[in-house]
Motif scaffolding. Structure first.
Motif, PDB file in Angstrom:
ATOM      1  N   GLN A   1      25.456 -53.872  79.780  1.00 52.08           N
ATOM      2  CA  GLN A   1      26.383 -52.700  80.990  1.00 52.08           C
ATOM      3  C   GLN A   1      25.695 -52.352  82.172  1.00 52.08           C
ATOM      4  N   THR A   2      26.449 -52.440  83.216  1.00 54.51           N
ATOM      5  CA  THR A   2      25.646 -52.840  84.169  1.00 54.51           C
ATOM      6  C   THR A   2      26.434 -50.965  84.995  1.00 54.51           C
ATOM      7  N   GLN A   3      27.498 -50.618  84.092  1.00 52.05           N
ATOM      8  CA  GLN A   3      28.300 -49.426  85.103  1.00 52.05           C
ATOM      9  C   GLN A   3      28.476 -48.451  83.567  1.00 52.05           C
ATOM     10  N   TRP A   4      28.418 -47.039  83.720  1.00 53.81           N
ATOM     11  CA  TRP A   4      28.739 -46.122  82.511  1.00 53.81           C
ATOM     12  C   TRP A   4      29.338 -44.761  83.625  1.00 53.81           C
ATOM     13  N   THR A   5      30.422 -44.376  82.710  1.00 51.83           N
ATOM     14  CA  THR A   5      30.989 -43.157  83.429  1.00 51.83           C
ATOM     15  C   THR A   5      29.781 -42.096  83.100  1.00 51.83           C
ATOM     16  N   GLU A   6      30.273 -41.273  84.414  1.00 49.14           N
ATOM     17  CA  GLU A   6      29.439 -40.110  83.742  1.00 49.14           C
ATOM     18  C   GLU A   6      30.360 -39.032  84.279  1.00 49.14           C
ATOM     19  N   ILE A   7      29.741 -37.721  83.243  1.00 49.73           N
ATOM     20  CA  ILE A   7      30.437 -36.677  82.904  1.00 49.73           C
ATOM     21  C   ILE A   7      29.528 -35.904  83.215  1.00 49.73           C
ATOM     22  N   SER A   8      29.736 -34.894  84.164  1.00 52.47           N
ATOM     23  CA  SER A   8      28.826 -33.506  83.894  1.00 52.47           C
ATOM     24  C   SER A   8      29.455 -32.029  83.965  1.00 52.47           C
TER      25      SER A   8
ATOM     26  N   LEU B   1      12.377 -27.806  91.919  1.00 54.23           N
ATOM     27  CA  LEU B   1      13.035 -27.642  90.607  1.00 54.23           C
ATOM     28  C   LEU B   1      13.281 -26.304  90.636  1.00 54.23           C
ATOM     29  N   LEU B   2      12.362 -24.921  91.679  1.00 52.44           N
ATOM     30  CA  LEU B   2      12.441 -22.968  91.691  1.00 52.44           C
ATOM     31  C   LEU B   2      13.637 -23.635  92.287  1.00 52.44           C
ATOM     32  N   LYS B   3      14.176 -24.183  93.224  1.00 51.86           N
ATOM     33  CA  LYS B   3      15.987 -24.253  93.726  1.00 51.86           C
ATOM     34  C   LYS B   3      16.753 -23.810  93.457  1.00 51.86           C
ATOM     35  N   LYS B   4      16.899 -24.479  91.650  1.00 48.08           N
ATOM     36  CA  LYS B   4      18.029 -25.407  91.240  1.00 48.08           C
ATOM     37  C   LYS B   4      18.195 -23.393  90.606  1.00 48.08           C
ATOM     38  N   ASP B   5      19.905 -23.313  90.275  1.00 47.92           N
ATOM     39  CA  ASP B   5      19.905 -22.561  89.837  1.00 47.92           C
ATOM     40  C   ASP B   5      20.174 -22.092  88.195  1.00 47.92           C
ATOM     41  N   ARG B   6      19.343 -20.960  88.345  1.00 44.75           N
ATOM     42  CA  ARG B   6      19.084 -20.814  86.679  1.00 44.75           C
ATOM     43  C   ARG B   6      19.402 -20.229  85.972  1.00 44.75           C
ATOM     44  N   THR B   7      21.339 -20.397  86.210  1.00 44.14           N
ATOM     45  CA  THR B   7      21.860 -19.260  85.772  1.00 44.14           C
ATOM     46  C   THR B   7      22.821 -20.173  85.056  1.00 44.14           C
ATOM     47  N   LYS B   8      22.573 -21.273  85.561  1.00 38.66           N
ATOM     48  CA  LYS B   8      23.533 -22.040  84.772  1.00 38.66           C
ATOM     49  C   LYS B   8      22.945 -23.527  84.980  1.00 38.66           C
ATOM     50  N   GLY B   9      23.539 -24.412  83.688  1.00 37.23           N
ATOM     51  CA  GLY B   9      22.909 -25.081  82.618  1.00 37.23           C
ATOM     52  C   GLY B   9      23.876 -26.480  83.222  1.00 37.23           C
ATOM     53  N   ILE B  10      23.457 -28.408  83.103  1.00 43.20           N
ATOM     54  CA  ILE B  10      24.287 -28.487  83.683  1.00 43.20           C
ATOM     55  C   ILE B  10      24.231 -30.378  82.033  1.00 43.20           C
ATOM     56  N   ILE B  11      25.366 -30.924  81.703  1.00 42.56           N
ATOM     57  CA  ILE B  11      25.089 -31.443  80.685  1.00 42.56           C
ATOM     58  C   ILE B  11      25.778 -32.536  81.163  1.00 42.56           C
ATOM     59  N   HIS B  12      24.771 -33.925  80.927  1.00 41.01           N
ATOM     60  CA  HIS B  12      25.409 -34.903  81.637  1.00 41.01           C
ATOM     61  C   HIS B  12      25.654 -35.559  80.607  1.00 41.01           C
ATOM     62  N   VAL B  13      26.712 -36.698  80.192  1.00 45.56           N
ATOM     63  CA  VAL B  13      27.121 -37.753  78.942  1.00 45.56           C
ATOM     64  C   VAL B  13      27.218 -38.995  79.977  1.00 45.56           C
ATOM     65  N   TYR B  14      27.074 -40.043  79.094  1.00 54.79           N
ATOM     66  CA  TYR B  14      27.246 -41.406  79.956  1.00 54.79           C
ATOM     67  C   TYR B  14      28.254 -41.947  78.687  1.00 54.79           C
TER      68      TYR B  14
END
Length: 316
Positions: free
Chosen positions: A9-16, A64-77
């Protein structure tokens, strides 16, 4: 035609899925119901504390310090053949049920991109008193007298980094003896079975409904020099694939499935055997406790990590 081999499988769908940091665990558990493998979570809310705790230094990359620390991101493939849109609607529905605000993006990505994402987040990790989990690409580590569990993270759920897997591993350490026979329900990557054998169990039997998990578990066992005579993995459900009696049954899944299995798990457990359940989010604790009670199990230990619970039970 079944599940495409992940390697081909070379291509996945990413849901963020972006959510407020305080909801990241609950939202992550929702995402894990959709796809038990190929999920990783970016959560920078405890970045500074965690870096200090793990590395005892406060040098953190600027980026990394610049990242928004109030939010989190879940990546699903998800394999595009497996209907990503259905997954998205399930996630939306569950998050709305839980009253969680979210933002969802869908895009395509290459397999190597998400595998490399994994790699940067995954380092050798001591667990409990006796184990060290080592991703296969890390050669620079000191086992410090621990048993090394080699694992290829990423393609099936169960890398040891998730709080519930970690809790189950720590719990198993207290109950596995030389000669234990272990049944691992919803075995995922096989990590709990392999750990049990490294901790001295005589044998483990793993069952999972996902063909990719079964394949991954077999490959992981092989990486640890464990043959099929000690660790057997089959694809299927508890009721149609399992027979015999076990000293330890471990189920690290989700609350609903544990509730469903509670009624039939007793017949596979020896009289003095131990039943260990994980993957339970704390908002479901009362439902799960009621189900244990109803099916004749007594809680002898309760452990918690980051809103996740593990229970150790005996037959009454």
């Amino acid at each position: 035609m079944g599940m495409t081999n992940a390697v081909e499988q070379t291509q996945w769908t990413e849901i963020s899925i972006t959510v407020n940091a305080k909801n990241i665990d609950l939202a992550g558990s929702v995402a894990n119901m959709v796809v038990p493998y190929g999920i990783y979570i970016e959560d920078y809310s405890a970045l500074v504390e965690e870096t200090l705790e793990i590395a005892h230094i406060d040098l953190i990359e600027e980026e990394l310090l610049k990242k928004d620390r109030t939010k989190g991101i879940i990546h699903v493939y998800i394999n595009p053949e497996e209907n990503p849109l259905e997954a998205v609607s399930f996630i939306r529905e569950r998050l709305e049920d839980c009253g969680i605000e979210y933002e969802i993006k869908i895009s395509d990505c290459r397999v190597e991109d998400w595998q490399n994402n994994w790699k940067q987040y995954f380092k050798p990790m001591p667990i409990g008193e006796k184990l060290l989990i080592r991703p296969l690409w890390e050669n620079d580590f000191d086992s410090d007298g621990r048993k090394v569990l080699n694992i290829e993270p990423g393609l099936a759920f169960g890398t040891g980094s998730h709080p519930t897997t970690k809790l189950c591993l720590e719990t198993l350490e207290g109950y596995v003896n030389e000669g234990s026979r272990v049944l691992d329900i919803g075995c995922g990557s096989g990590i709990l079975s392999i750990a049990s054998i490294l901790l001295g169990a005589e044998s483990a039997f793993g069952v999972d409904i996902d063909s990719l998990a079964v394949k991954t578990a077999k490959a992981n066992a092989k990486e640890n020099g464990i043959g099929e005579e000690r660790f057997t993995v089959v694809q299927g459900d508890l009721s149609d694939k399992v027979s015999g009696k076990y000293d330890i049954i471990v189920a690290n899944i989700v609350a609903d499935i544990i509730i469903k299995f509670n009624s039939e798990v007793g017949k596979f457990l020896k009289g003095s055997g131990t039943y260990i359940t994980g993957g339970i989010i704390d908002s479901r604790e009362n439902d799960v406790l009621a189900s244990f009670e109803e099916n004749g199990f007594e809680v002898i230990e309760r452990r918690e990590n980051n809103g996740w619970l593990v229970f150790v039970l005996k037959k009454k």
